[in-house]
Design a protein around this motif. Sequence first.
Motif, PDB file in Angstrom:
ATOM      1  N   ALA A 262       0.705  -1.276  -0.055  1.00 31.30           N
ATOM      2  CA  ALA A 262       0.005   0.202   0.097  1.00 31.30           C
ATOM      3  C   ALA A 262       0.952   1.514  -0.121  1.00 31.30           C
ATOM      4  CB  ALA A 262      -1.093   0.081   1.224  1.00 31.30           C
ATOM      5  N   ALA A 263       1.922   1.145   0.754  1.00 31.31           N
ATOM      6  CA  ALA A 263       2.926   2.460   0.885  1.00 31.31           C
ATOM      7  C   ALA A 263       3.453   2.643  -0.275  1.00 31.31           C
ATOM      8  CB  ALA A 263       4.004   2.269   1.900  1.00 31.31           C
ATOM      9  N   ILE A 264       3.846   1.582  -1.511  1.00 32.78           N
ATOM     10  CA  ILE A 264       4.292   1.958  -2.673  1.00 32.78           C
ATOM     11  C   ILE A 264       3.500   2.573  -3.668  1.00 32.78           C
ATOM     12  CG2 ILE A 264       5.278   0.841  -4.699  1.00 32.78           C
ATOM     13  CD1 ILE A 264       6.494  -1.452  -2.605  1.00 32.78           C
ATOM     14  N   HIS A 265       1.936   2.152  -3.641  1.00 35.13           N
ATOM     15  CA  HIS A 265       1.188   2.962  -4.168  1.00 35.13           C
ATOM     16  C   HIS A 265       1.003   4.258  -3.786  1.00 35.13           C
ATOM     17  CE1 HIS A 265      -1.002  -0.353  -6.590  1.00 35.13           C
ATOM     18  NE2 HIS A 265      -0.549  -1.103  -5.754  1.00 35.13           N
ATOM     19  N   PHE A 266       1.017   4.489  -2.397  1.00 39.06           N
ATOM     20  CA  PHE A 266       1.000   6.098  -1.905  1.00 39.06           C
ATOM     21  C   PHE A 266       2.308   6.577  -2.352  1.00 39.06           C
ATOM     22  CE2 PHE A 266       1.142   9.322   1.126  1.00 39.06           C
ATOM     23  CZ  PHE A 266      -0.114   9.352   1.481  1.00 39.06           C
ATOM     24  N   ASP A 267       3.260   6.246  -2.167  1.00 40.03           N
ATOM     25  CA  ASP A 267       4.723   6.689  -2.638  1.00 40.03           C
ATOM     26  C   ASP A 267       4.653   7.131  -4.150  1.00 40.03           C
ATOM     27  OD1 ASP A 267       5.654   6.256  -0.066  1.00 40.03           O
ATOM     28  OD2 ASP A 267       6.529   4.573  -0.791  1.00 40.03           O
ATOM     29  N   THR A 268       4.158   6.278  -5.073  1.00 41.77           N
ATOM     30  CA  THR A 268       3.806   6.524  -6.376  1.00 41.77           C
ATOM     31  C   THR A 268       2.946   7.633  -6.727  1.00 41.77           C
ATOM     32  OG1 THR A 268       4.146   4.003  -6.922  1.00 41.77           O
ATOM     33  CG2 THR A 268       3.219   5.519  -8.710  1.00 41.77           C
ATOM     34  N   TRP A 269       2.014   7.941  -6.154  1.00 39.22           N
ATOM     35  CA  TRP A 269       1.145   9.111  -6.173  1.00 39.22           C
ATOM     36  C   TRP A 269       1.669  10.259  -5.454  1.00 39.22           C
ATOM     37  CZ3 TRP A 269      -1.331  10.848  -1.728  1.00 39.22           C
ATOM     38  CH2 TRP A 269      -2.267  11.889  -1.893  1.00 39.22           C
ATOM     39  N   VAL A 270       1.812  10.304  -4.299  1.00 40.50           N
ATOM     40  CA  VAL A 270       2.038  11.508  -3.366  1.00 40.50           C
ATOM     41  C   VAL A 270       2.998  12.497  -3.953  1.00 40.50           C
ATOM     42  CG1 VAL A 270       4.010  10.697  -1.747  1.00 40.50           C
ATOM     43  CG2 VAL A 270       2.253  12.344  -0.854  1.00 40.50           C
ATOM     44  N   PRO A 271       2.681  13.902  -4.294  1.00 42.64           N
ATOM     45  CA  PRO A 271       3.478  14.651  -5.031  1.00 42.64           C
ATOM     46  C   PRO A 271       4.747  14.967  -4.175  1.00 42.64           C
ATOM     47  CG  PRO A 271       1.060  15.469  -4.887  1.00 42.64           C
ATOM     48  CD  PRO A 271       1.417  14.329  -3.935  1.00 42.64           C
ATOM     49  N   ASN A 272       4.652  15.022  -2.905  1.00 46.23           N
ATOM     50  CA  ASN A 272       5.743  15.360  -2.011  1.00 46.23           C
ATOM     51  C   ASN A 272       6.549  14.251  -1.417  1.00 46.23           C
ATOM     52  OD1 ASN A 272       3.370  15.513  -0.480  1.00 46.23           O
ATOM     53  ND2 ASN A 272       4.458  16.098   1.371  1.00 46.23           N
ATOM     54  N   PHE A 273       6.778  13.166  -2.338  1.00 47.29           N
ATOM     55  CA  PHE A 273       7.672  11.884  -1.946  1.00 47.29           C
ATOM     56  C   PHE A 273       8.921  12.418  -1.798  1.00 47.29           C
ATOM     57  CE2 PHE A 273      10.340   8.517  -3.711  1.00 47.29           C
ATOM     58  CZ  PHE A 273      10.234   7.768  -2.442  1.00 47.29           C
ATOM     59  N   GLY A 274       9.607  11.724  -0.864  1.00 48.61           N
ATOM     60  CA  GLY A 274      10.989  11.832  -0.579  1.00 48.61           C
ATOM     61  C   GLY A 274      11.935  10.425  -0.502  1.00 48.61           C
ATOM     62  N   ILE A 275      11.401   9.582   0.245  1.00 48.15           N
ATOM     63  CA  ILE A 275      12.186   8.220   0.124  1.00 48.15           C
ATOM     64  C   ILE A 275      11.290   7.259   0.586  1.00 48.15           C
ATOM     65  CG2 ILE A 275      13.467   8.503   2.025  1.00 48.15           C
ATOM     66  CD1 ILE A 275      16.049   7.469   0.345  1.00 48.15           C
ATOM     67  N   GLN A 276      11.607   5.957   0.430  1.00 51.35           N
ATOM     68  CA  GLN A 276      10.870   5.038   1.308  1.00 51.35           C
ATOM     69  C   GLN A 276      11.837   3.862   1.931  1.00 51.35           C
ATOM     70  OE1 GLN A 276       7.487   3.848   1.582  1.00 51.35           O
ATOM     71  NE2 GLN A 276       8.388   2.365   2.898  1.00 51.35           N
ATOM     72  N   GLU A 277      11.702   3.589   3.287  1.00 49.33           N
ATOM     73  CA  GLU A 277      12.738   2.647   3.626  1.00 49.33           C
ATOM     74  C   GLU A 277      12.373   1.175   3.319  1.00 49.33           C
ATOM     75  OE1 GLU A 277      14.139   1.184   8.325  1.00 49.33           O
ATOM     76  OE2 GLU A 277      12.082   2.435   7.995  1.00 49.33           O
ATOM     77  N   TYR A 278      13.295   0.517   3.096  1.00 45.06           N
ATOM     78  CA  TYR A 278      13.080  -0.922   2.527  1.00 45.06           C
ATOM     79  C   TYR A 278      13.775  -1.823   3.410  1.00 45.06           C
ATOM     80  CZ  TYR A 278      12.944  -4.974  -0.428  1.00 45.06           C
ATOM     81  OH  TYR A 278      13.106  -6.335  -1.137  1.00 45.06           O
ATOM     82  N   MET A 279      13.336  -2.745   4.403  1.00 39.72           N
ATOM     83  CA  MET A 279      13.997  -3.953   4.829  1.00 39.72           C
ATOM     84  C   MET A 279      13.461  -5.051   4.174  1.00 39.72           C
ATOM     85  SD  MET A 279      14.333  -3.133   8.912  1.00 39.72           S
ATOM     86  CE  MET A 279      15.371  -4.599   9.247  1.00 39.72           C
ATOM     87  N   PRO A 280      14.091  -5.991   3.346  1.00 40.89           N
ATOM     88  CA  PRO A 280      13.489  -6.978   2.876  1.00 40.89           C
ATOM     89  C   PRO A 280      13.044  -7.882   3.532  1.00 40.89           C
ATOM     90  CG  PRO A 280      15.774  -6.509   1.596  1.00 40.89           C
ATOM     91  CD  PRO A 280      15.740  -5.707   3.035  1.00 40.89           C
ATOM     92  N   HIS A 281      11.664  -8.416   3.482  1.00 41.65           N
ATOM     93  CA  HIS A 281      11.128  -9.555   4.113  1.00 41.65           C
ATOM     94  C   HIS A 281      11.870 -10.997   3.840  1.00 41.65           C
ATOM     95  CE1 HIS A 281       7.588  -6.628   4.419  1.00 41.65           C
ATOM     96  NE2 HIS A 281       7.700  -7.110   5.690  1.00 41.65           N
ATOM     97  N   GLU A 282      11.760 -11.692   4.838  1.00 45.14           N
ATOM     98  CA  GLU A 282      12.317 -13.079   4.729  1.00 45.14           C
ATOM     99  C   GLU A 282      11.197 -13.724   3.606  1.00 45.14           C
ATOM    100  OE1 GLU A 282      12.746 -15.564   7.875  1.00 45.14           O
ATOM    101  OE2 GLU A 282      13.283 -13.679   9.292  1.00 45.14           O
ATOM    102  N   ASP A 283      11.864 -15.016   2.806  1.00 49.21           N
ATOM    103  CA  ASP A 283      11.332 -15.565   1.888  1.00 49.21           C
ATOM    104  C   ASP A 283       9.912 -16.125   2.372  1.00 49.21           C
ATOM    105  OD1 ASP A 283      13.225 -14.835   0.060  1.00 49.21           O
ATOM    106  OD2 ASP A 283      14.145 -16.934   0.247  1.00 49.21           O
ATOM    107  N   VAL A 284      10.051 -16.492   3.646  1.00 50.24           N
ATOM    108  CA  VAL A 284       8.895 -17.354   4.200  1.00 50.24           C
ATOM    109  C   VAL A 284       7.750 -16.433   4.282  1.00 50.24           C
ATOM    110  CG1 VAL A 284       9.817 -17.056   6.664  1.00 50.24           C
ATOM    111  CG2 VAL A 284       7.918 -18.716   5.959  1.00 50.24           C
ATOM    112  N   THR A 285       8.131 -15.052   4.877  1.00 44.23           N
ATOM    113  CA  THR A 285       7.175 -13.872   4.830  1.00 44.23           C
ATOM    114  C   THR A 285       6.438 -13.767   3.354  1.00 44.23           C
ATOM    115  OG1 THR A 285       8.534 -12.946   6.511  1.00 44.23           O
ATOM    116  CG2 THR A 285       6.689 -11.424   5.625  1.00 44.23           C
ATOM    117  N   ASN A 286       7.227 -13.759   2.443  1.00 45.45           N
ATOM    118  CA  ASN A 286       6.790 -13.496   0.954  1.00 45.45           C
ATOM    119  C   ASN A 286       5.971 -14.588   0.478  1.00 45.45           C
ATOM    120  OD1 ASN A 286       7.964 -10.843   0.730  1.00 45.45           O
ATOM    121  ND2 ASN A 286       9.892 -11.694   0.258  1.00 45.45           N
ATOM    122  N   GLU A 287       6.134 -15.942   1.146  1.00 45.32           N
ATOM    123  CA  GLU A 287       5.376 -16.825   0.584  1.00 45.32           C
ATOM    124  C   GLU A 287       3.782 -16.595   1.268  1.00 45.32           C
ATOM    125  OE1 GLU A 287       4.669 -21.621   2.206  1.00 45.32           O
ATOM    126  OE2 GLU A 287       6.534 -20.285   2.696  1.00 45.32           O
TER     127      GLU A 287
END
Length: 403
Positions: free
Chosen positions: A325-350
């Motif tokens: 949801a944040a990536i969609h928000f980031d893609t839209w919001v005019p005053n975007f700065g940066i997005q923090e990214y800590m990769p989830h584990e493979d099991v989380t993505n599963e």
Amino acid sequence: MKIERAYTIVTAPGRNFVTLKIVTDEGVYGIGDATLNGREQAVVAYLEEHVIPALIGRDPQRIEDIWHYLYRGAYWRRGPVTMTAIAAVDMALWDIKAKVAGMPLYQLLGGKSRERVMVYGHATGKDIEACLDEVARHVEQGYRAVRVQAGVPGIASIYGVAKRPGERYEPADAELPAEHVWNTAKYLNHAPKLFAAVRERFGDDLYVLHDVHHRLTPIEAARLGKEVEPYNLFWLEDCVPAENQESFGLIRQHTTTPLAVGEVFNSLFDAKALIENQWIDYIRATLTHAGGITHMRRLADLAGLYHVRTGFHGPTDLSPVCLGAAIHFDTWVPNFGIQEYMPHEDVTNEVFPHDYRFEDGHFLVGESPGHGVDIDETAAARYPYRRASLPVNRLEDGTLWHW
């Protein structure tokens, strides 16, 4: 269309996550992230006892009305538990609305303001050299921006530093809070050396960030901000606790180092003075903890009036539902700065299949209707909840300090 049922899903594929699923009488469903790290079951109880019964039979497309019903109607406004519960409902309703419209969420918000979303990764090390090696690894993976955290001589365990090289930093690994020891003088004397070493090895083009994690007093933070000015940090994050918003006014008087704050905020009012007085440069609140998309749109709009940009919190203790949801928000919001990214584990993505993707230091938003993240309930059931707590901090004399 009516809300027919809603229920929580608590699962721990790597970390504890709470997901709210809202199902309509037409079979369309949406999901929202209701994870409050270390207090997960408090949000579950709030949702199941107070929120879900009040949702049944309502029109899921009346997002604004439902948001105010849950906020104003509760009387006990704000607070992390309430706002996380509201955020989960809000996120799920936006997911439903976008699916009904047949659009990816960013289109429903107003369309793209950018083609890709710049992220920053986390480089940690037990000492400066180990941290520099991790920065190099991130640069090789395409990151343009890296948060740097290194061990400090004389402090046994420090926030943001992984236990072993190459591992991610994961603070919630015990049923009861671990106790860490802090020494401000040692940290202040050592931290500028880290940034000098990063600049010497990687030059001026890399965006360098650092998280103080609420450890300093305002004048100490002012000293740090001033001393690191030659190293041109992208931001200095959470340098003091933000309950006293005017603290940042004092820091701002002494340094031009950009300031970021807000990962523990849960409403616009937590940041109002910070934004209106231009004491900060980036607001770090999350969709999950600050009332969802509906409320964060208002916070971002206020911030934009004062040249403050977004820099959303993105740790592994928020589920891929929040990140999507944040990536969609980031893609839209005019005053975007940066997005923090800590990769989830493979099991989380599963457990949480999604359509966003990481490429060359950026996120590319998906085009599926909704926010593009789902939950595999069969997979989720294989990972039962386990109580976990964040650490606490003490000074060397035993005084409880800010973690």
